[in-house]
Design a protein around this motif. Structure first.
Motif, PDB file in Angstrom:
ATOM      1  N   VAL A  62      51.299  52.827  37.890  1.00 62.34           N
ATOM      2  CA  VAL A  62      51.940  51.561  37.572  1.00 62.34           C
ATOM      3  C   VAL A  62      53.148  51.400  38.490  1.00 62.34           C
ATOM      4  CG1 VAL A  62      53.177  50.260  35.798  1.00 62.34           C
ATOM      5  CG2 VAL A  62      51.129  51.561  35.195  1.00 62.34           C
ATOM      6  N   ASP A  93      58.399  46.308  40.608  1.00 63.96           N
ATOM      7  CA  ASP A  93      59.142  45.605  41.649  1.00 63.96           C
ATOM      8  C   ASP A  93      60.204  44.753  40.963  1.00 63.96           C
ATOM      9  OD1 ASP A  93      59.465  44.673  44.472  1.00 63.96           O
ATOM     10  OD2 ASP A  93      59.002  42.751  43.527  1.00 63.96           O
ATOM     11  N   THR A 138      58.407  42.731  37.989  1.00 64.05           N
ATOM     12  CA  THR A 138      56.947  42.627  37.999  1.00 64.05           C
ATOM     13  C   THR A 138      56.377  44.036  37.889  1.00 64.05           C
ATOM     14  OG1 THR A 138      57.000  40.621  39.337  1.00 64.05           O
ATOM     15  CG2 THR A 138      54.912  41.840  39.274  1.00 64.05           C
ATOM     16  N   ILE A 139      55.578  44.228  36.852  1.00 63.63           N
ATOM     17  CA  ILE A 139      54.940  45.519  36.579  1.00 63.63           C
ATOM     18  C   ILE A 139      53.455  45.350  36.886  1.00 63.63           C
ATOM     19  CG2 ILE A 139      54.505  47.264  34.806  1.00 63.63           C
ATOM     20  CD1 ILE A 139      56.889  45.828  33.258  1.00 63.63           C
ATOM     21  N   THR A 140      52.925  46.177  37.778  1.00 62.29           N
ATOM     22  CA  THR A 140      51.527  46.051  38.195  1.00 62.29           C
ATOM     23  C   THR A 140      50.785  47.358  37.950  1.00 62.29           C
ATOM     24  OG1 THR A 140      52.176  44.465  39.898  1.00 62.29           O
ATOM     25  CG2 THR A 140      49.980  45.450  40.103  1.00 62.29           C
ATOM     26  N   ASN A 141      49.639  47.254  37.302  1.00 66.44           N
ATOM     27  CA  ASN A 141      48.802  48.421  37.055  1.00 66.44           C
ATOM     28  C   ASN A 141      47.857  48.611  38.239  1.00 66.44           C
ATOM     29  OD1 ASN A 141      47.177  50.449  36.145  1.00 66.44           O
ATOM     30  ND2 ASN A 141      46.576  49.439  34.236  1.00 66.44           N
ATOM     31  N   HIS A 142      48.166  49.578  39.095  1.00 64.85           N
ATOM     32  CA  HIS A 142      47.308  49.923  40.232  1.00 64.85           C
ATOM     33  C   HIS A 142      46.342  51.053  39.871  1.00 64.85           C
ATOM     34  CE1 HIS A 142      49.338  47.344  43.071  1.00 64.85           C
ATOM     35  NE2 HIS A 142      50.504  47.876  42.757  1.00 64.85           N
ATOM     36  N   LEU A 172      48.187  46.030  30.310  1.00 60.80           N
ATOM     37  CA  LEU A 172      47.774  45.690  31.667  1.00 60.80           C
ATOM     38  C   LEU A 172      46.443  46.329  32.017  1.00 60.80           C
ATOM     39  CD1 LEU A 172      51.215  46.223  33.431  1.00 60.80           C
ATOM     40  CD2 LEU A 172      50.212  44.065  32.688  1.00 60.80           C
ATOM     41  N   GLU A 199      46.110  44.147  37.041  1.00 60.17           N
ATOM     42  CA  GLU A 199      46.858  43.087  36.376  1.00 60.17           C
ATOM     43  C   GLU A 199      48.366  43.340  36.474  1.00 60.17           C
ATOM     44  OE1 GLU A 199      46.187  40.548  32.307  1.00 60.17           O
ATOM     45  OE2 GLU A 199      46.001  42.720  32.164  1.00 60.17           O
ATOM     46  N   SER A 200      49.145  42.219  36.484  1.00 60.54           N
ATOM     47  CA  SER A 200      50.602  42.291  36.535  1.00 60.54           C
ATOM     48  C   SER A 200      51.206  41.556  35.358  1.00 60.54           C
ATOM     49  CB  SER A 200      51.131  41.660  37.831  1.00 60.54           C
ATOM     50  OG  SER A 200      50.722  42.398  38.954  1.00 60.54           O
ATOM     51  N   THR A 229      55.163  39.843  34.483  1.00 63.60           N
ATOM     52  CA  THR A 229      56.486  39.541  35.025  1.00 63.60           C
ATOM     53  C   THR A 229      57.370  39.001  33.918  1.00 63.60           C
ATOM     54  OG1 THR A 229      55.556  39.056  37.211  1.00 63.60           O
ATOM     55  CG2 THR A 229      57.742  38.174  36.749  1.00 63.60           C
TER      56      THR A 229
END
Length: 129
Positions: free
Chosen positions: A11, A14, A38-42, A78, A82-83, A85
């Motif tokens: 995760v 940014d 912004t939190i993004t699940n990679h 997430l 998915e992100s 914000t």
């Protein structure tokens, strides 16, 4: 042949900051900042944000720790790719400082892990040389 695959828990966080002059009062040592995260699940596994831990430090090295459940009253879930914000804020006694911390996450496979929040600066205009 090795086929690359996504790690199960990845995760990224940014952060963008903004000085809020209309809410600040420099003559009385009040500097207000907004920050948009912004939190993004990679990763390969869905995960839910359950808690937050912030460390906020001003220019005089005064540190405040903030812990709480979720973010802005939510516990975003997430899916991979998915992100989420959101925007929040903080008040400092000095025109500059920095923040960092982590989000405590739980993936759908039951694993608990931390998503680090890298350090970022807070600075009122004309406060840095």
């Amino acid at each position: 042949m090795n086929i690359p695959h996504d790690p199960p828990h990845d995760v990224a966080v940014d952060v963008r900051t903004q000085y809020l002059a209309e809410q600040s009062d420099p003559l009385h040592g009040r500097y207000v900042f907004a920050y948009t995260v912004t939190i993004t699940n990679h990763g390969a596994t869905p995960a839910r944000l359950v808690a937050r831990h912030w460390i906020i430090t001003d220019a005089e090295d005064n540190t405040q720790e903030v812990r709480g459940l979720g973010v802005i009253g939510q516990h975003p879930h997430l899916e991979p790719g998915e992100s989420f914000t959101y925007t929040s804020g903080t008040v400092l006694d000095t025109p500059t400082g920095f923040m960092h911390g982590s989000y405590q996450m739980v993936s759908d496979d039951g694993a608990e892990f931390d998503a680090p929040i890298p350090p970022f600066h807070l600075a009122a205009p004309h406060s840095l040389h």
